[in-house]
Design an enzyme around this catalytic site. Sequence first.
Site, PDB file in Angstrom:
ATOM      1  N   HIS A 295       0.767  -1.114   0.433  1.00  0.00           N
ATOM      2  CA  HIS A 295      -0.049   0.240  -0.239  1.00  0.00           C
ATOM      3  C   HIS A 295       0.957   0.930  -0.258  1.00  0.00           C
ATOM      4  CE1 HIS A 295       0.574  -0.066   4.896  1.00  0.00           C
ATOM      5  NE2 HIS A 295      -0.389  -0.742   4.941  1.00  0.00           N
TER       6      HIS A 295
ATOM      7  N   HIS B 180      -4.261  -8.590  15.357  1.00  0.00           N
ATOM      8  CA  HIS B 180      -4.300  -7.690  14.367  1.00  0.00           C
ATOM      9  C   HIS B 180      -4.935  -7.832  13.164  1.00  0.00           C
ATOM     10  CE1 HIS B 180      -3.218  -4.185  12.182  1.00  0.00           C
ATOM     11  NE2 HIS B 180      -2.059  -4.594  11.942  1.00  0.00           N
TER      12      HIS B 180
ATOM     13  N   GLU C 196      -5.738  -6.371  10.261  1.00  0.00           N
ATOM     14  CA  GLU C 196      -5.293  -5.763   9.287  1.00  0.00           C
ATOM     15  C   GLU C 196      -5.002  -7.026   8.024  1.00  0.00           C
ATOM     16  OE1 GLU C 196      -1.794  -2.584   8.237  1.00  0.00           O
ATOM     17  OE2 GLU C 196      -2.239  -2.374   6.403  1.00  0.00           O
TER      18      GLU C 196
ATOM     19  N   ASP D 142      -3.305  -7.828   5.583  1.00  0.00           N
ATOM     20  CA  ASP D 142      -2.099  -8.795   5.259  1.00  0.00           C
ATOM     21  C   ASP D 142      -2.026  -9.839   7.071  1.00  0.00           C
ATOM     22  OD1 ASP D 142      -1.616  -6.949   6.852  1.00  0.00           O
ATOM     23  OD2 ASP D 142       0.637  -7.454   6.968  1.00  0.00           O
TER      24      ASP D 142
ATOM     25  N   HIS E 179      -0.387  -0.402  15.497  1.00  0.00           N
ATOM     26  CA  HIS E 179       0.227   0.297  14.484  1.00  0.00           C
ATOM     27  C   HIS E 179      -1.520   1.532  14.405  1.00  0.00           C
ATOM     28  CE1 HIS E 179      -0.345  -0.896  10.121  1.00  0.00           C
ATOM     29  NE2 HIS E 179       0.037  -1.625  10.393  1.00  0.00           N
TER      30      HIS E 179
ATOM     31  N   ASP F  32       2.473  -7.065  14.418  1.00  0.00           N
ATOM     32  CA  ASP F  32       3.594  -5.813  12.984  1.00  0.00           C
ATOM     33  C   ASP F  32       4.694  -4.933  14.163  1.00  0.00           C
ATOM     34  OD1 ASP F  32       2.437  -5.858  11.255  1.00  0.00           O
ATOM     35  OD2 ASP F  32       1.188  -3.927  11.673  1.00  0.00           O
TER      36      ASP F  32
ATOM     37  N   TYR G 115      10.385   0.530   8.649  1.00  0.00           N
ATOM     38  CA  TYR G 115       9.234  -0.236   8.534  1.00  0.00           C
ATOM     39  C   TYR G 115       8.815   0.411   9.802  1.00  0.00           C
ATOM     40  CZ  TYR G 115       5.387  -3.473   9.681  1.00  0.00           C
ATOM     41  OH  TYR G 115       4.404  -4.205   9.952  1.00  0.00           O
TER      42      TYR G 115
ATOM     43  N   HIS H  87       5.417 -10.041  11.057  1.00  0.00           N
ATOM     44  CA  HIS H  87       6.806  -9.863   9.032  1.00  0.00           C
ATOM     45  C   HIS H  87       8.266  -9.775   9.450  1.00  0.00           C
ATOM     46  CE1 HIS H  87       3.064  -7.984   7.364  1.00  0.00           C
ATOM     47  NE2 HIS H  87       2.845  -7.713   8.272  1.00  0.00           N
TER      48      HIS H  87
HETATM   49 FE1  FEO Z   1      -0.775  -3.534  10.095  1.00  0.00          FE
HETATM   50 FE2  FEO Z   1       1.366  -5.969   8.283  1.00  0.00          FE
HETATM   51  O1  FEO Z   1      -0.317  -4.997   9.712  1.00  0.00           O
END
Ligand code: FEO
Length: 391
Positions: free
Chosen positions: A28, A82, A84, A86, A148, A167, A195, A226
């Site tokens: 993104h 989380h 999000e 991903d 976040h 994250d 990051y 990640h």
């Molecule tokens: Fe905030 Fe890796 O997603």
Amino acid sequence: MNNSLKAVEIRKDIYWVGAVDWSMRNFHGYETSRGTSYNAYLILDKKITLIDTVKAPFKDELLRRIASVVNPAKIDVIVSSHVEPDHSSALPFVKEYARNAEIITSQPNGLKGLTARYGNLNYTPVKAGDSISIGSRTLNFVPTPMLHWPDSMVTYCPEEKFLFSNDAFGQHLATSMRFDDENDLNTILFEAKKYYANILMPFGKQALAALSSLGGLDMKMILTGHGIIWRENIETILDCYSEWASGDVEERAVIVFDSMWGSTEILAQTITEAFARKGIPAAYYDIKTTPMSDIVTDIFTSKYLAVGSPTINNQMMPTIASFLCYLKGLRPQNHKAFAFGSYGWGGQSPGLVEEELKAAGMEIILDKIRIANVPTSAQLEEITNKILELQ
Ligand code: FEO
């Protein structure tokens, strides 16, 4: 289905079962030049527990890795750290197999977010201080709001001294080896800083609060969402996060510009040279050739920023407008800045850039530099002297 995809054992009965996205180059808007991974973890205890899932297109990779050690239908608990996508968008697919699994999520924002995206999948909301026993292990849930997203949380397993951090402490980095000590540390730390700069920079206060709530924990591993798992350099990454969250900057300058016919480029070169003569290391970025994500990583810890654009149709160059929009959203702190640019007529661009730098919270330390047509030697000398005189 690729049967060569296996779970990676981290400790007896604990496995990495995530997916490596080697080809990801734009997350993104964040240019991920080294790809990324979506990390998920499987714990084989009395209750079989999955911590996080992966991005939906990688659901088969996740399911294949899980199936290499246990039938996915046997999963009892899924922790969703989380919302999000991903980390969560493979949840509905995992639930098609693990029909009876309860999904642990944060109260209220995880619950709201997962319900809005996937409907009711059997959620158990948790808040600060809540924990569950999965057999011989306990999972303690620690909300990390705005680190976040509002729903973000981490999970600590005291028996293993493992922090499942999602994250936090992560990096967009695709690797075949899962641990920090199996990869190049400088590369990992650069990607961790990148990051932080591109995802967490606006949330320094929340990062400090989270570090303080995690500070007393004895950690043998930080299992990120990640990139690599930290096991040898835990103190190093915790120290880096404390430093980054403090917003402290170094005596360093970043010069970012676009140019149409070379005049603004000459100004950028002159400014870079002047900082170097002053004894301040300076980095020079032509916006056309360097990804914004790399530039903001450098700006993040640099005290000085100079942004240049020629004037086109009474505006700044769209490349610089886009860069400043991105930078402003990251709410940079403690920077001293100025604008520069050449023009044929009109010459509005440096003023517009200066306004955006102010709007981004930067202190303007030099009035905008506006040069008509091509800079003369005398003008370049004057610019050099102004920078040499900066306090
Ligand atoms: Fe905030 Fe890796 O997603």
